[in-house]
Design an enzyme around this catalytic site. Structure first.
Site, PDB file in Angstrom:
ATOM      1  N   ASN A   1       0.872  -1.179   0.000  1.00  3.88           N
ATOM      2  CA  ASN A   1       0.000   0.000   0.000  1.00  3.88           C
ATOM      3  C   ASN A   1       0.906   1.225   0.000  1.00  3.88           C
ATOM      4  O   ASN A   1       1.481   1.570   1.030  1.00  3.88           O
ATOM      5  CB  ASN A   1      -0.898  -0.019   1.246  1.00  3.88           C
ATOM      6  CG  ASN A   1      -1.749   1.239   1.343  1.00  3.88           C
ATOM      7  OD1 ASN A   1      -1.786   2.052   0.422  1.00  3.88           O
ATOM      8  ND2 ASN A   1      -2.440   1.395   2.466  1.00  3.88           N
TER       9      ASN A   1
ATOM     10  N   LYS B   1       0.079   4.249  -0.310  1.00  4.16           N
ATOM     11  CA  LYS B   1      -0.562   5.425   0.302  1.00  4.16           C
ATOM     12  C   LYS B   1      -0.348   6.651  -0.590  1.00  4.16           C
ATOM     13  O   LYS B   1      -0.399   6.539  -1.806  1.00  4.16           O
ATOM     14  CB  LYS B   1      -0.062   5.615   1.736  1.00  4.16           C
ATOM     15  CG  LYS B   1      -0.219   4.337   2.562  1.00  4.16           C
ATOM     16  CD  LYS B   1       0.025   4.533   4.027  1.00  4.16           C
ATOM     17  CE  LYS B   1      -0.168   3.211   4.767  1.00  4.16           C
ATOM     18  NZ  LYS B   1      -0.071   3.338   6.205  1.00  4.16           N
TER      19      LYS B   1
ATOM     20  N   HIS C   1      -9.555   1.189   4.916  1.00  5.96           N
ATOM     21  CA  HIS C   1      -8.281   1.447   5.589  1.00  5.96           C
ATOM     22  C   HIS C   1      -8.505   2.414   6.761  1.00  5.96           C
ATOM     23  O   HIS C   1      -9.305   3.336   6.668  1.00  5.96           O
ATOM     24  CB  HIS C   1      -7.255   2.031   4.605  1.00  5.96           C
ATOM     25  CG  HIS C   1      -5.870   1.980   5.163  1.00  5.96           C
ATOM     26  ND1 HIS C   1      -5.421   2.912   6.079  1.00  5.96           N
ATOM     27  CD2 HIS C   1      -4.851   1.105   4.982  1.00  5.96           C
ATOM     28  CE1 HIS C   1      -4.173   2.594   6.424  1.00  5.96           C
ATOM     29  NE2 HIS C   1      -3.811   1.500   5.770  1.00  5.96           N
TER      30      HIS C   1
ATOM     31  N   GLU D   1      -6.835   4.813   7.789  1.00  2.00           N
ATOM     32  CA  GLU D   1      -6.580   6.226   7.480  1.00  2.00           C
ATOM     33  C   GLU D   1      -7.805   6.862   6.823  1.00  2.00           C
ATOM     34  O   GLU D   1      -8.044   8.062   6.986  1.00  2.00           O
ATOM     35  CB  GLU D   1      -5.319   6.346   6.611  1.00  2.00           C
ATOM     36  CG  GLU D   1      -4.082   6.081   7.468  1.00  2.00           C
ATOM     37  CD  GLU D   1      -2.878   5.533   6.727  1.00  2.00           C
ATOM     38  OE1 GLU D   1      -2.878   5.527   5.485  1.00  2.00           O
ATOM     39  OE2 GLU D   1      -1.935   5.092   7.411  1.00  2.00           O
TER      40      GLU D   1
ATOM     41  N   GLU E   1      -5.094  -4.659  10.746  1.00  4.57           N
ATOM     42  CA  GLU E   1      -4.095  -3.610  10.928  1.00  4.57           C
ATOM     43  C   GLU E   1      -4.417  -2.830  12.199  1.00  4.57           C
ATOM     44  O   GLU E   1      -5.237  -1.896  12.165  1.00  4.57           O
ATOM     45  CB  GLU E   1      -4.110  -2.640   9.739  1.00  4.57           C
ATOM     46  CG  GLU E   1      -3.798  -3.289   8.403  1.00  4.57           C
ATOM     47  CD  GLU E   1      -3.278  -2.264   7.394  1.00  4.57           C
ATOM     48  OE1 GLU E   1      -2.173  -2.481   6.870  1.00  4.57           O
ATOM     49  OE2 GLU E   1      -3.954  -1.249   7.137  1.00  4.57           O
TER      50      GLU E   1
ATOM     51  N   GLY F   1       2.691   2.714  10.821  1.00  6.54           N
ATOM     52  CA  GLY F   1       3.641   3.811  10.658  1.00  6.54           C
ATOM     53  C   GLY F   1       4.355   4.200  11.938  1.00  6.54           C
ATOM     54  O   GLY F   1       4.974   5.258  12.019  1.00  6.54           O
TER      55      GLY F   1
ATOM     56  N   SER G   1       3.611  -1.604  10.443  1.00  3.50           N
ATOM     57  CA  SER G   1       5.066  -1.596  10.638  1.00  3.50           C
ATOM     58  C   SER G   1       5.733  -2.917  10.255  1.00  3.50           C
ATOM     59  O   SER G   1       6.739  -3.313  10.853  1.00  3.50           O
ATOM     60  CB  SER G   1       5.428  -1.194  12.072  1.00  3.50           C
ATOM     61  OG  SER G   1       4.962   0.126  12.333  1.00  3.50           O
TER      62      SER G   1
HETATM   63  P1  13P Z   1       3.062   0.747   7.644  1.00 10.12           P
HETATM   64  O1  13P Z   1       3.607  -0.548   7.080  1.00 10.12           O
HETATM   65  O2  13P Z   1       3.758   1.963   7.112  1.00 10.12           O
HETATM   66  O3  13P Z   1       2.970   0.712   9.136  1.00 10.12           O
HETATM   67  O4  13P Z   1       1.549   0.869   7.091  1.00 10.12           O
HETATM   68  C1  13P Z   1       0.708  -0.217   7.233  1.00 10.12           C
HETATM   69  C2  13P Z   1      -0.528   0.057   6.472  1.00 10.12           C
HETATM   70  O5  13P Z   1      -1.316   0.910   6.842  1.00 10.12           O
HETATM   71  C3  13P Z   1      -0.752  -0.698   5.244  1.00 10.12           C
HETATM   72  O6  13P Z   1      -2.047  -0.509   4.758  1.00 10.12           O
END
Ligand code: 13P
Length: 266
Positions: free
Chosen positions: A9, A11, A93, A95, A167, A173, A214
């Site tokens: 992903n 992002k 997601h 976010e 997640e 992150g 992460s």
């Molecule tokens: P990170 O791997 O940067 O923690 O992000 C995970 C994520 O949100 C994947 O969709």
């Protein structure tokens, strides 16, 4: 047997000018048997990534899709617009739950639209830190699943290759992961919610559950050592070819071991 999946992903990173080259580099560095690879770039990079990955056996995914087919929805992207650009899509997601206030009900509508449009969905679920600390993580994730999946056509979801990504929000992150035991316990809880609460029965065993938060080449092995976890949904590390190479190589080892344990060639 469930597939092993490493999904990237990206992002809000990369541009149409550089995304194709990054995707091609990752594809070349991750040619391993037995692992499903998916790259989810920003919408505007989909065409470049699709072109760069042509013939390379790496799927392209979108990071979101609108629930309606067309209409007055400024700035939104429909499933029809993704036709020919992406074959997978991420929905729900954290976010987007946080920034776009997506509800479980809306996420369920996106999921239904994705499936009806021939897209393979990855549904993201996960609890906040306060919810985990209060001992409510399983309850929160079960409510997210019920909210998005109640009343959905199970056969259609299964034949679309429905995937769930667990997640935990506090692990995204942050450099802090769930323990592999906690992630595996959640994957089991997810399947029992599907099986018992939502009435999916044995079909729940066929749904791949990925861990995200992460994930790196250094820690993915711990998660893949858990039988209930079928791969990773990776953010930051998925932008680094070395990291992707390490993660996919590790997943290929797991795929081989699981195939051998099941008495099947990979
Ligand atoms: P990170 O791997 O940067 O923690 O992000 C995970 C994520 O949100 C994947 O969709």
């Amino acid at each position: 047997m469930r597939p092993l999946i490493i999904a990237a992903n990206w992002k809000m990173n990369t541009t149409p000018a550089d995304a194709g080259e990054l995707a091609a580099t990752i594809a070349a560095r991750t040619e391993e048997p037995g692992v499903v690879r998916v790259i989810c770039p920003p919408f505007v990079c989909l065409a470049a990534v699709r072109d760069a990955l042509a013939g390379k056996n790496v799927a392209v995914g979108a990071q979101n899709v609108h629930h309606e087919l067309a209409g007055a929805y400024t700035g939104e992207i429909s499933a029809a617009m993704l036709n020919g650009l992406a074959t997978w899509v991420i929905v729900g997601h954290s976010e987007r739950r946080r920034d776009a206030h997506e509800s479980d009900e809306l996420i369920g509508k996106k999921l239904a639209r994705a499936v009806a449009s021939g897209l393979r969905p990855i549904l993201c679920v996960g609890e906040l830190l306060a919810e985990r600390e209060a001992g409510r993580a399983v309850e929160v994730v079960a409510a997210q699943l019920r909210g998005a999946l109640a009343g959905k056509d199970v056969d259609a979801l299964l034949s679309a290759g429905f995937v769930i990504a667990y997640e935990p929000v506090w692990a995204i992150g942050t450099g802090r992961t769930a323990t592999s035991a906690d992630a595996a316990a959640m994957a089991d809880a997810i399947r029992s919610t599907l099986s018992a609460d939502l009435g999916w029965g044995d079909a729940a065993e066929d749904v791949p559950v990925l861990y995200g938060g992460s994930v790196t080449s250094a820690n993915i092995g711990e998660f893949l050592a858990e039988r209930s976890i079928d791969g990773g949904l990776v953010g930051g590390a998925s932008l680094k070819p070395d990291e992707m190479a390490g993660m996919v190589a590790r997943a290929a080892v797991t795929a081989k071991a699981r195939a051998a344990a099941a008495g099947k060639p990979e």
